[in-house]
Design a protein around this motif. Structure first.
Motif, PDB file in Angstrom:
ATOM      1  N   ALA A 126       3.208  17.018 -38.122  1.00 45.38           N
ATOM      2  CA  ALA A 126       4.607  16.374 -37.567  1.00 45.38           C
ATOM      3  C   ALA A 126       5.217  17.702 -36.743  1.00 45.38           C
ATOM      4  O   ALA A 126       5.658  17.055 -35.690  1.00 45.38           O
ATOM      5  CB  ALA A 126       5.638  15.919 -38.754  1.00 45.38           C
ATOM      6  N   TYR A 127       5.212  18.571 -37.106  1.00 42.48           N
ATOM      7  CA  TYR A 127       5.770  19.703 -36.279  1.00 42.48           C
ATOM      8  C   TYR A 127       5.332  20.017 -35.037  1.00 42.48           C
ATOM      9  O   TYR A 127       5.882  19.908 -34.126  1.00 42.48           O
ATOM     10  CB  TYR A 127       5.871  21.005 -37.086  1.00 42.48           C
ATOM     11  CG  TYR A 127       6.283  22.290 -36.397  1.00 42.48           C
ATOM     12  CD1 TYR A 127       7.569  22.687 -36.203  1.00 42.48           C
ATOM     13  CD2 TYR A 127       5.297  23.258 -35.890  1.00 42.48           C
ATOM     14  CE1 TYR A 127       8.002  23.601 -35.204  1.00 42.48           C
ATOM     15  CE2 TYR A 127       5.724  24.198 -35.053  1.00 42.48           C
ATOM     16  CZ  TYR A 127       7.143  24.392 -34.879  1.00 42.48           C
ATOM     17  OH  TYR A 127       7.385  25.521 -34.001  1.00 42.48           O
ATOM     18  N   LEU A 128       3.701  19.854 -35.083  1.00 43.94           N
ATOM     19  CA  LEU A 128       3.103  20.301 -33.749  1.00 43.94           C
ATOM     20  C   LEU A 128       3.180  18.972 -33.032  1.00 43.94           C
ATOM     21  O   LEU A 128       3.316  19.294 -31.739  1.00 43.94           O
ATOM     22  CB  LEU A 128       1.773  20.452 -34.012  1.00 43.94           C
ATOM     23  CG  LEU A 128       1.439  21.855 -35.015  1.00 43.94           C
ATOM     24  CD1 LEU A 128      -0.216  21.734 -35.124  1.00 43.94           C
ATOM     25  CD2 LEU A 128       1.562  22.850 -34.157  1.00 43.94           C
TER      26      LEU A 128
ATOM     27  N   THR B 151       5.636  16.988 -27.848  1.00 48.37           N
ATOM     28  CA  THR B 151       6.542  15.957 -27.195  1.00 48.37           C
ATOM     29  C   THR B 151       7.609  16.573 -26.501  1.00 48.37           C
ATOM     30  O   THR B 151       7.909  16.389 -25.484  1.00 48.37           O
ATOM     31  CB  THR B 151       7.077  15.048 -28.263  1.00 48.37           C
ATOM     32  OG1 THR B 151       5.918  14.302 -28.905  1.00 48.37           O
ATOM     33  CG2 THR B 151       8.116  14.022 -27.672  1.00 48.37           C
ATOM     34  N   GLU B 152       8.109  17.737 -27.106  1.00 51.60           N
ATOM     35  CA  GLU B 152       9.381  18.330 -26.327  1.00 51.60           C
ATOM     36  C   GLU B 152       8.864  19.049 -25.194  1.00 51.60           C
ATOM     37  O   GLU B 152       9.308  19.042 -24.253  1.00 51.60           O
ATOM     38  CB  GLU B 152      10.094  19.268 -27.420  1.00 51.60           C
ATOM     39  CG  GLU B 152      11.123  20.162 -26.643  1.00 51.60           C
ATOM     40  CD  GLU B 152      11.933  20.479 -27.813  1.00 51.60           C
ATOM     41  OE1 GLU B 152      12.633  21.631 -27.308  1.00 51.60           O
ATOM     42  OE2 GLU B 152      12.010  20.372 -29.109  1.00 51.60           O
TER      43      GLU B 152
END
Length: 63
Positions: free
Chosen positions: A5-7, A12-13
């Motif tokens: 989820a972090y990756l 996305t950012e």
């Protein structure tokens, strides 16, 4: 799963939220950095030569 989820959030950012400079902007910035680096090196060189000459005069006066 938290790593996945972090990756995904990082990806996305980087794709949707970050504004990347153009190639022309990068070239301009690189040129400014090179010129500034050369100027700083020149100033340090002049200071070094000046200090060396001042120390030479002082040492000659002592001996």
């Amino acid at each position: 799963m938290r790593i996945k989820a972090y990756l995904q959030e990082v990806y996305t950012e980087l794709i949707h939220k970050v504004s990347w400079p153009t190639w022309k902007d990068l070239q301009s910035s690189a040129l400014i950095v090179m010129i500034a680096s050369l100027l700083i090196a020149l100033v340090i060189f002049v200071m070094d030569i000046t200090f060396e000459n001042v120390m030479d005069v002082i040492y000659r006066m002592m001996y």
